[in-house]
Design a protein around this motif. Sequence first.
Motif, PDB file in Angstrom:
ATOM      1  N   ARG A  35     -15.536 -42.005 -25.166  1.00 20.69           N
ATOM      2  CA  ARG A  35     -15.547 -40.679 -24.786  1.00 20.69           C
ATOM      3  C   ARG A  35     -14.892 -41.289 -23.074  1.00 20.69           C
ATOM      4  N   ALA A  36     -15.250 -41.895 -22.488  1.00 19.55           N
ATOM      5  CA  ALA A  36     -14.271 -42.319 -21.416  1.00 19.55           C
ATOM      6  C   ALA A  36     -13.035 -42.796 -20.756  1.00 19.55           C
ATOM      7  N   PHE A  37     -12.645 -43.422 -22.491  1.00 19.52           N
ATOM      8  CA  PHE A  37     -11.189 -43.567 -22.252  1.00 19.52           C
ATOM      9  C   PHE A  37     -10.739 -42.620 -22.836  1.00 19.52           C
ATOM     10  N   SER A  38     -11.011 -41.597 -23.442  1.00 14.29           N
ATOM     11  CA  SER A  38     -10.240 -40.028 -23.771  1.00 14.29           C
ATOM     12  C   SER A  38      -9.965 -39.172 -23.197  1.00 14.29           C
ATOM     13  N   PRO A  39      -8.820 -38.871 -23.552  1.00 13.97           N
ATOM     14  CA  PRO A  39      -8.661 -37.005 -23.008  1.00 13.97           C
ATOM     15  C   PRO A  39      -9.848 -36.326 -23.598  1.00 13.97           C
ATOM     16  N   SER A  40     -10.157 -35.576 -22.925  1.00 16.43           N
ATOM     17  CA  SER A  40     -11.250 -34.621 -22.477  1.00 16.43           C
ATOM     18  C   SER A  40     -10.488 -33.012 -22.735  1.00 16.43           C
ATOM     19  N   ALA A  41     -11.325 -32.554 -23.402  1.00 18.03           N
ATOM     20  CA  ALA A  41     -10.349 -31.048 -24.028  1.00 18.03           C
ATOM     21  C   ALA A  41      -9.768 -30.641 -22.566  1.00 18.03           C
ATOM     22  N   ASP A  42     -10.348 -30.394 -21.868  1.00 19.65           N
ATOM     23  CA  ASP A  42      -9.725 -30.117 -20.407  1.00 19.65           C
ATOM     24  C   ASP A  42      -8.642 -31.042 -20.184  1.00 19.65           C
ATOM     25  N   ARG A 101       1.869 -38.717 -22.035  1.00 20.05           N
ATOM     26  CA  ARG A 101       0.644 -39.751 -22.010  1.00 20.05           C
ATOM     27  C   ARG A 101      -0.326 -38.955 -22.043  1.00 20.05           C
ATOM     28  N   VAL A 102      -0.963 -37.994 -21.548  1.00 16.83           N
ATOM     29  CA  VAL A 102      -2.163 -37.713 -22.543  1.00 16.83           C
ATOM     30  C   VAL A 102      -2.253 -37.670 -23.216  1.00 16.83           C
ATOM     31  N   LEU A 103      -0.654 -36.845 -23.587  1.00 18.04           N
ATOM     32  CA  LEU A 103      -0.883 -36.419 -25.383  1.00 18.04           C
ATOM     33  C   LEU A 103      -0.727 -37.537 -26.375  1.00 18.04           C
ATOM     34  N   GLU A 104      -0.120 -37.539 -25.285  1.00 11.51           N
ATOM     35  CA  GLU A 104       0.059 -39.016 -26.491  1.00 11.51           C
ATOM     36  C   GLU A 104      -1.585 -39.985 -27.481  1.00 11.51           C
ATOM     37  N   ARG A 105      -2.109 -39.853 -26.129  1.00  9.81           N
ATOM     38  CA  ARG A 105      -2.978 -40.522 -26.217  1.00  9.81           C
ATOM     39  C   ARG A 105      -4.337 -40.373 -27.246  1.00  9.81           C
ATOM     40  N   ALA A 106      -4.534 -38.186 -27.037  1.00  5.98           N
ATOM     41  CA  ALA A 106      -4.881 -37.908 -27.739  1.00  5.98           C
ATOM     42  C   ALA A 106      -4.324 -37.548 -29.049  1.00  5.98           C
ATOM     43  N   ALA A 107      -3.443 -37.409 -29.232  1.00  6.86           N
ATOM     44  CA  ALA A 107      -3.189 -37.895 -30.564  1.00  6.86           C
ATOM     45  C   ALA A 107      -4.044 -39.165 -31.514  1.00  6.86           C
ATOM     46  N   LEU A 108      -3.076 -40.294 -30.665  1.00  7.06           N
ATOM     47  CA  LEU A 108      -4.751 -41.403 -31.008  1.00  7.06           C
ATOM     48  C   LEU A 108      -5.188 -41.368 -31.097  1.00  7.06           C
ATOM     49  N   VAL A 109      -6.154 -40.895 -30.657  1.00  9.49           N
ATOM     50  CA  VAL A 109      -7.739 -40.111 -30.586  1.00  9.49           C
ATOM     51  C   VAL A 109      -8.000 -39.855 -32.114  1.00  9.49           C
ATOM     52  N   ASP A 110      -7.079 -38.511 -32.569  1.00  9.75           N
ATOM     53  CA  ASP A 110      -7.583 -37.533 -33.185  1.00  9.75           C
ATOM     54  C   ASP A 110      -6.910 -38.472 -34.155  1.00  9.75           C
ATOM     55  N   ALA A 111      -6.027 -39.527 -34.392  1.00 15.01           N
ATOM     56  CA  ALA A 111      -6.056 -40.274 -35.762  1.00 15.01           C
ATOM     57  C   ALA A 111      -6.316 -41.366 -36.183  1.00 15.01           C
TER      58      ALA A 111
END
Length: 311
Positions: free
Chosen positions: A231-238, A278-288
């Motif tokens: 959770r800590a190393f994933s972007p939050s919804a906000d 970068r936040v959006l790229e990270r979020a895409a990795l988390v979703d994948a």
Amino acid sequence: MSLLRSMLFAPGNHARRVEKALTLDADAVILDLEDACPVAEKVATRPVVVAALQRPRRCLGYVRVNALTTAFGHGDLGAVVQRGVDGVMLTKVDGPDQIEIADRLMTELERDRGLAPRSVDLLPLIETGAGLARAEAIARASPRVKRLAFGAGDFTLDMGIHWTREETELLAFRSALLLASRAAGVEAPIDLAWIDTQDAEGFANSVRWGRTLGFQGKLCIHPSHVDAINRAFSPSADDVAKARRIVAAFREAEAQGSAAFALDGALVDYAIVFKAERVLERAALVDARAAAVGDAREATVANGTREATRR
């Protein structure tokens, strides 16, 4: 780029812990042939960890091997560079020469065993003063090295540092590892493992430091730490919503000939936009990753149902 928020250690000689670790949501599991494996069992455990990583799993699988300066290091590498092993964590790396030696040996093993060249990652664990002083050279020593990791237990022993729950005494050293990684052009490093499993407040503080300083993820020694680290190393919804607003507003402003403007009272320029991307790229990795884990769970359930039907 792999998503490595949590890297969970499990003693390679402990079959039950290995089995459990590989069912959890850690992005990677590191089966240990070093400190968590008794000397008398190190050699016998080599084929055990390889076999464990060759079975179906839904995370990356690494093996932590003994330092090349020990009696076990070369033998460990020779045994674990196999199909199904995603990477090797090399301990107590003091200089680039150790990486060069490991890379040559791993390249020969991959060729002899029909593996793709450099298909097995090499993750140096920086846990001495000498290793930190040469971290940039270590990171540059082989294309096989995609990132570094920080081992605080041995590092504080080597340096004579008293490791406190506040960890302020380690900030300069962690920052130095981040700087070396950036200078070498590799990914952000993996932060230290918090070792007091009874101290939830200290653990939360350690996670905050790792995230704030710029590490991409954290080592961990206990399954209960995995979810909090993820959770800590994933972007939050906000975080994601804000990043999308920034990118969209910037594209509109840029189309009108402006590269700097105010959004909600704060300056937006190229640096802010790149950070949002970068936040959006990270979020895409988390979703994948979440989708892949879900697929793996469904497959596990389906396999279990088929086995039950056969019986």
